[in-house]
Design a protein around this motif. Structure first.
Motif, PDB file in Angstrom:
ATOM      1  N   ASN A   1       8.263  20.225  11.410  1.00 41.04           N
ATOM      2  CA  ASN A   1       7.367  19.571  12.365  1.00 41.04           C
ATOM      3  C   ASN A   1       7.798  18.131  12.634  1.00 41.04           C
ATOM      4  N   TYR A   2       9.086  17.890  12.734  1.00 42.09           N
ATOM      5  CA  TYR A   2       9.613  16.530  12.914  1.00 42.09           C
ATOM      6  C   TYR A   2       9.058  15.844  14.155  1.00 42.09           C
ATOM      7  N   ASP A   3       8.650  16.659  15.157  1.00 41.71           N
ATOM      8  CA  ASP A   3       8.160  16.102  16.424  1.00 41.71           C
ATOM      9  C   ASP A   3       6.647  15.947  16.450  1.00 41.71           C
ATOM     10  N   GLY A   4       6.014  16.149  15.310  1.00 41.35           N
ATOM     11  CA  GLY A   4       4.576  15.918  15.224  1.00 41.35           C
ATOM     12  C   GLY A   4       3.722  17.150  15.436  1.00 41.35           C
ATOM     13  N   ASP A   5       4.344  18.300  15.672  1.00 38.80           N
ATOM     14  CA  ASP A   5       3.553  19.522  15.819  1.00 38.80           C
ATOM     15  C   ASP A   5       4.285  20.688  15.157  1.00 38.80           C
ATOM     16  N   TRP A   6       3.573  21.809  15.019  1.00 36.02           N
ATOM     17  CA  TRP A   6       4.133  23.004  14.384  1.00 36.02           C
ATOM     18  C   TRP A   6       4.555  24.048  15.404  1.00 36.02           C
TER      19      TRP A   6
ATOM     20  N   ASN B   1      12.721  18.661  22.099  1.00 38.67           N
ATOM     21  CA  ASN B   1      12.184  17.413  21.561  1.00 38.67           C
ATOM     22  C   ASN B   1      13.182  16.625  20.719  1.00 38.67           C
TER      23      ASN B   1
ATOM     24  N   TYR C   1      12.383  12.579  19.760  1.00 38.57           N
ATOM     25  CA  TYR C   1      11.684  12.301  18.501  1.00 38.57           C
ATOM     26  C   TYR C   1      12.670  12.064  17.362  1.00 38.57           C
TER      27      TYR C   1
ATOM     28  N   GLY D   1      11.697  11.101  13.848  1.00 33.50           N
ATOM     29  CA  GLY D   1      11.116  12.102  12.963  1.00 33.50           C
ATOM     30  C   GLY D   1      12.144  12.878  12.158  1.00 33.50           C
TER      31      GLY D   1
END
Length: 314
Positions: A63-68, A76, A80, A83
């Motif tokens: 989830n490096y980009d802030g989501d799953w 992304n 990102y 991340g």
């Protein structure tokens, strides 16, 4: 009159006979936690990198980009990069004689020329004998490179060829006061093997070191000292708990991805060697590691197939 020595001996005998002696046993050594085991044996990881897209070879959380939602991980990557924190996902399975410690290294892209795909997770399994010391002794490593497993043993190790041939030597390297295994991943396609002590193929590459205080984003594609964090596969909110989440997994054990090959990247509980026998089904390297090691190698000594705990089976 009794000699002085006799009087002293008599007095001591009386004292001992009238007193209950209390002998305190040394405290039993506490079993190491999974986190401690994972850190102790976490590999020093040599990641080759390609200058045409260095971030494509950086280790990262899923989830490096802030989501799953793993269907946006390819896109992304360009937005990102902060991340892309060095990360390895670990799990520990324990038999009566061994610990089996797995490490999965995630990349947002498998960007090799042929059959690229969104998401990529390849890695390795360590077999550690419970020899009475706090953290045991490493006896073997099996790595995943695409759809094949490769086997390695330390220099002087007892294990010999079994169903599969041993492919090379597991080198150990000092870090934080202990000898750690070493591993290597290719650029672009990220097949995982042993590190053979040689230089990076193109001259540039990343060297990741396990850290208790968290991971970091590489300073460049040629950073030789990048800390990486260890994340338990079974921790709340981690990968195993999301195994039925359709945002993250397109099917059992396959990360959802729609760029390049569809849903091509596998989670550790679905890693597979497609040529090692019908009894070794996808995922056995982590879901039944004792059995896999027992057939991959010979001369393995006292070796139990009975598990003290195996979270993949609960």
């Amino acid at each position: 009159m009794k000699p002085r020595r006799s009087l002293i001996v008599s007095a001591l005998c009386s004292l001992l006979l009238g007193t209950t002696l209390q002998v305190t046993a040394a405290p039993a050594q506490a079993a190491p936690t999974d986190a401690d085991l994972a850190y102790r044996w976490a590999p020093i990881h040599y990641q080759d990198s390609a200058a045409s897209n260095y971030p494509g070879d950086y280790l990262a959380p899923v989830n490096y980009d802030g989501d799953w939602n793993t269907r946006n991980n390819w896109e992304n990557l360009d937005y990102y990069r902060s991340g892309l924190i060095g990360t390895a996902y670990y799990s520990v399975v324990e038999s009566t004689t061994h610990w089996f410690i797995s490490y999965g290294f995630f990349h947002a892209r498998d960007w090799k020329t042929f059959f690229p795909h969104e998401n990529d997770m390849e890695g390795l399994l360590l077999t550690v004998r419970k020899d009475g010391s706090e953290y045991g002794a490493v006896e073997a490593m099996v790595t995943l490179a695409h759809d094949n497993f490769y086997s390695y043993v330390p220099s002087g190790g007892a294990y010999r060829d079994g169903r599969e041939n041993i492919d090379g030597t597991l080198l150990l390297q000092g870090h934080d006061g202990a000898a750690h295994p070493t591993s290597f991943q290719e650029a672009k396609g990220h097949g995982c093997y042993n590190w053979d002590g040689s230089s990076f193929p193109g001259g540039d590459g990343l060297v990741y070191y396990p850290s208790r205080s968290g991971g970091a984003v590489p300073r460049s594609g040629n950073d030789r000292a990048v800390p990486y964090q260890l994340v338990d596969v079974f921790a709340p909110g981690s990968l195993w708990g999301r195994r039925s989440d359709s945002q993250t997994f397109g099917s059992w054990g396959r990360f959802a991805g729609d760029t390049g090959q569809t849903d091509a990247a596998r989670a550790p509980w679905y890693w597979d060697d497609t040529t090692d026998g019908s009894d070794l089904q996808a995922g056995v390297i982590n879901t039944d590691p004792a059995y896999l090691i027992s057939v991959y190698f010979s001369n393995i000594g006292a070796f139990s197939l009975s598990y003290v705990r195996n979270p993949y089976r609960t």
